[in-house]
Design a protein around this motif. Structure first.
Motif, PDB file in Angstrom:
ATOM      1  N   TRP A 152      61.436  54.519  34.676  1.00 39.44           N
ATOM      2  CA  TRP A 152      62.086  53.520  33.837  1.00 39.44           C
ATOM      3  C   TRP A 152      61.290  52.225  33.829  1.00 39.44           C
ATOM      4  O   TRP A 152      61.000  51.637  34.884  1.00 39.44           O
ATOM      5  CB  TRP A 152      63.504  53.261  34.361  1.00 39.44           C
ATOM      6  N   LEU A 153      60.942  51.768  32.626  1.00 35.12           N
ATOM      7  CA  LEU A 153      60.099  50.592  32.508  1.00 35.12           C
ATOM      8  C   LEU A 153      60.789  49.337  33.021  1.00 35.12           C
ATOM      9  O   LEU A 153      60.176  48.527  33.725  1.00 35.12           O
ATOM     10  CB  LEU A 153      59.659  50.418  31.053  1.00 35.12           C
ATOM     11  N   HIS A 154      62.067  49.142  32.691  1.00 32.91           N
ATOM     12  CA  HIS A 154      62.713  47.915  33.162  1.00 32.91           C
ATOM     13  C   HIS A 154      62.797  47.889  34.682  1.00 32.91           C
ATOM     14  O   HIS A 154      62.671  46.834  35.304  1.00 32.91           O
ATOM     15  CB  HIS A 154      64.118  47.749  32.547  1.00 32.91           C
TER      16      HIS A 154
ATOM     17  N   GLU B  98      61.912  52.872  26.927  1.00 30.72           N
ATOM     18  CA  GLU B  98      62.938  52.802  27.966  1.00 30.72           C
ATOM     19  C   GLU B  98      62.519  53.567  29.210  1.00 30.72           C
ATOM     20  O   GLU B  98      62.513  53.027  30.322  1.00 30.72           O
ATOM     21  CB  GLU B  98      64.248  53.380  27.419  1.00 30.72           C
TER      22      GLU B  98
ATOM     23  N   ALA C 128      63.815  45.650  29.248  1.00 29.66           N
ATOM     24  CA  ALA C 128      62.413  45.784  29.621  1.00 29.66           C
ATOM     25  C   ALA C 128      61.576  44.695  28.974  1.00 29.66           C
ATOM     26  O   ALA C 128      60.674  44.123  29.605  1.00 29.66           O
ATOM     27  CB  ALA C 128      61.893  47.171  29.229  1.00 29.66           C
TER      28      ALA C 128
ATOM     29  N   TYR D  40      59.515  41.923  31.131  1.00 26.93           N
ATOM     30  CA  TYR D  40      58.069  41.735  30.993  1.00 26.93           C
ATOM     31  C   TYR D  40      57.752  40.264  30.708  1.00 26.93           C
ATOM     32  O   TYR D  40      56.828  39.683  31.318  1.00 26.93           O
ATOM     33  CB  TYR D  40      57.500  42.613  29.891  1.00 26.93           C
TER      34      TYR D  40
END
Length: 370
Positions: free
Chosen positions: A300-302, A337, A360, A364
């Protein structure tokens, strides 16, 4: 109406249909729809602006509602792109609708708030966080009417969900990992601890002492170099470590070994962070999760970006992870996501990862100080 653990609402059925449609669009397109923006910062800012409607949608595809916890996690990076007044309006909208309902719903659309797929324990904590961050920017807290509304929400939350002298009740099994039921998840308890600590900034009074709650949390969930995931397991929790780092929940003597354990397990390689270190207990996985097998085991990017922001707070170098995140932004020309080990969008028959994920994008922009 409830069906098992699920709140069966019109929005839930609409979301299931949108999930399936998006999943097939990703398959037929061969990936996520690319958007404008030549740099990762531009891609993230575009995602936020596109999602900023009457409510700040959680994503650009099938997440066309506002998720309260997602909103809170995006907030620190969203000020510069969306502006104080827009975000303040969102915070006030969430507060007013929560006061009407008597609880903070997991989601909002323009017309109303609702729970999807069920009620969650992280909504009020992230709403309090949002108000506290707004108060720091404005130099003043909420107006008296909304302060009283928050006080009532806090009192009802504590009375219903927080055990006297203890932690969050095991009856609260809903949190951001919304395909799994985790009774009194450590992540949720860390959110409650954050809420208790930040409530006084808004003139709010809690019956629960934050220091006593923190001590109880360490005693019950800390295992020397990791947190256990929830009240009924000894399994390592990934998101609890990430949340503790991001929120600065404990001293370095706790946070350093927790971070080192995740690194030793190489859960952030290849980047971004794996959502879970192992399979979830089948008893915690309800029926509809079979439609999204592996969703909350993907990368998961977030979560990876919260991890990097947490490492920065520890004074650690986050440049390698930042470069990996930026390569994903540029590869997809979007803010994905969740991805697989090779960086492809997570997809199952009925569900694909979201595109333009608000939290996310915000995480960032927070990481790069935009």
């Amino acid at each position: 109406m409830r069906v098992g653990p699920y709140d069966a609402t019109p929005e839930m059925f609409a979301a299931l249909a949108l999930n399936a449609w998006d999943s097939w669009r990703v398959l037929l397109r061969g990936g996520l729809p690319p958007g404008p923006g030549k740099t990762p910062a531009e891609i993230a800012a575009v995602a936020l602006r596109r999602n900023a409607g009457t409510v700040l949608a959680a994503g650009a595809g099938h997440f066309r509602f506002l998720w309260v916890a997602d909103f809170g996690k995006s907030l620190s990076g969203a000020w510069g792109t969306l502006g104080t007044e827009y975000l303040a309006g969102q915070i006030e909208r969430i507060t007013d609708e929560s006061a009407r309902l008597g609880r903070v719903p997991s989601c909002l659309r323009a017309a109303r708030g609702f729970d999807m797929p069920w009620h969650r324990g992280d909504g009020l904590p992230w709403l309090v966080f949002s108000h506290a961050e707004l108060a720091r920017r404005r130099g003043r807290g909420p107006d008296e009417g909304r302060r009283r509304a928050l006080q009532g929400l806090l009192e009802r939350y504590e009375a219903r969900w927080v055990e006297p002298g203890g932690l969050l009740s095991e009856e609260m099994a809903g949190d951001w990992v919304d395909t799994v039921r985790r009774p009194s998840s450590t992540y949720n308890n860390l959110c409650v601890l954050m809420m208790l600590r930040r409530a006084p900034e808004l003139g709010l009074r809690s019956r629960t002492d934050p220091d006593a709650f923190a001590a109880a949390l360490l005693k019950d969930r800390w295992r020397g170099d990791f947190f256990r995931d929830h009240a009924r397991t000894e399994a390592l929790s990934v998101d609890a470590v990430v949340a503790a780092l991001y929120l600065g929940s404990f001293p370095r003597a706790v946070l350093e070994p927790a971070a080192a354990r995740l690194e030793a397990l190489r859960l952030d390689e290849p980047y971004p962070m794996l959502c879970a270190a192992g399979d979830y207990d089948p008893r915690s996985v309800p029926l509809l999760t079979i439609l999204a097998s592996g969703y909350h085991r993907a990368r998961w990017l977030h979560l990876g970006l919260m991890w990097l922001n947490g490492l920065k707070r520890l004074g650690r170098d986050a440049s390698r992870g930042r470069a990996a995140a930026e390569s994903l932004f540029l590869r997809h020309r979007a803010v994905p996501e969740a991805v697989t080990d090779d960086g492809a969008p997570y997809r199952s028959f009925f569900l694909s990862c979201e595109n333009g994920l608000t939290m996310a994008a915000g995480q960032y922009l927070e990481l790069i100080g935009a």
